[in-house]
Design a protein around this motif. Sequence first.
Motif, mmCIF file in Angstrom:
data_model
loop_
_atom_site.group_PDB
_atom_site.id
_atom_site.type_symbol
_atom_site.label_atom_id
_atom_site.label_comp_id
_atom_site.label_asym_id
_atom_site.label_seq_id
_atom_site.Cartn_x
_atom_site.Cartn_y
_atom_site.Cartn_z
ATOM 1 N N THR A 191 2.154 2.146 -3.373
ATOM 2 C CA THR A 191 1.122 2.383 -4.381
ATOM 3 C C THR A 191 0.724 3.849 -4.322
ATOM 4 O O THR A 191 0.157 4.290 -3.315
ATOM 5 C CB THR A 191 -0.111 1.500 -4.124
ATOM 6 O OG1 THR A 191 0.282 0.120 -4.148
ATOM 7 C CG2 THR A 191 -1.170 1.736 -5.191
ATOM 8 N N ASP A 233 -0.926 7.346 -4.131
ATOM 9 C CA ASP A 233 -2.267 7.808 -3.768
ATOM 10 C C ASP A 233 -2.335 9.304 -4.073
ATOM 11 O O ASP A 233 -2.138 10.149 -3.199
ATOM 12 C CB ASP A 233 -2.527 7.542 -2.278
ATOM 13 C CG ASP A 233 -3.934 7.930 -1.833
ATOM 14 O OD1 ASP A 233 -4.663 8.536 -2.642
ATOM 15 O OD2 ASP A 233 -4.290 7.643 -0.671
ATOM 16 N N ASP A 276 0.828 -1.205 0.000
ATOM 17 C CA ASP A 276 0.000 0.000 0.000
ATOM 18 C C ASP A 276 0.863 1.256 0.000
ATOM 19 O O ASP A 276 0.555 2.233 -0.695
ATOM 20 C CB ASP A 276 -0.918 0.010 1.224
ATOM 21 C CG ASP A 276 -2.042 -1.014 1.128
ATOM 22 O OD1 ASP A 276 -2.307 -1.502 0.008
ATOM 23 O OD2 ASP A 276 -2.639 -1.335 2.170
#
Length: 295
Positions: free
Chosen positions: A77, A79, A74
């Motif tokens: 990744t 955002d 996460d």
Amino acid sequence: MPRLAKGVLLAAGLGTRLIPYSKEMPKEMLPVFEGVNGKVFLKPVIQVIFEQLYEAGLREFCFVVGRGKRVIEDHFTPDWGFVDYLERTGKEEYAALLREFYRKIESSYIAWVNQPIPRGTGHAVYTARMFVGEDFFVVAAADNVFLGENVALKLVSFSEKHGSPMLAAKRVRDPRKYGVIVGRSVGERIYEVEGIVEKPTKPVSDLANASLYVFPPEIFKAIEETKPSPRGEIEVTDSIQILLSRGFKFYAYESTADWVDVGTWEAFFRAMVLSLKHSGGYNLVADVLGILGDK
């Protein structure tokens, strides 16, 4: 030798010495301080390592992870919606940090490989064999890092120039805690490796193996032939010994920079203090020491 482009970050360890914190939160996500534009910020140690490898010229990365490491995926990744939120709310400095990090991610190729059961560093490296192919590659343990010097850049530069495998090394006070390198000096802080002894009861060297490597693709064949250690793990240092016995030349670069890890709370505390010093937060270091000295 072509330019090194591939890096493998090992992040599948269970972090049992940090339980209960590490039950669901990876130790590789523990923060260290870093100075940016005269200010001090916190970054996960695995991000610091990734950015050092990126600065060394690598653009293809394989993260070896296990159960409970989804938070690492996460984190890597992008955002962009959160970046927009930070900008809208006036937190431009933090938005700029994420933008730069995401730029590096999006200009890289990133693969994820699962090591469901920790079976040693050698086995963790072996899980990345399909990603590596027939290329030389860098391996970094994602829970320790050098502060004040990009040692990965030093290893990559030497390896590309001489076409040789490399190890990072650091002088330590108690060699019994580490795998130590036996070798002969062949240049300024450069040693030709003759052997590696894991946690010697009688130290044969004070030059510790710092878990940062440039490996040839032949390391995978050596790992296949490596027998489990007394603790039941495939040790990559044993695989290096196999290659040394077959005439492969490994060189070690001795760094004088601070080398820290986050594997125990004591080591993590040391990493925080030293990274704060390197980040330029000298006054904060003094404040912390002052607090500890209060009655």
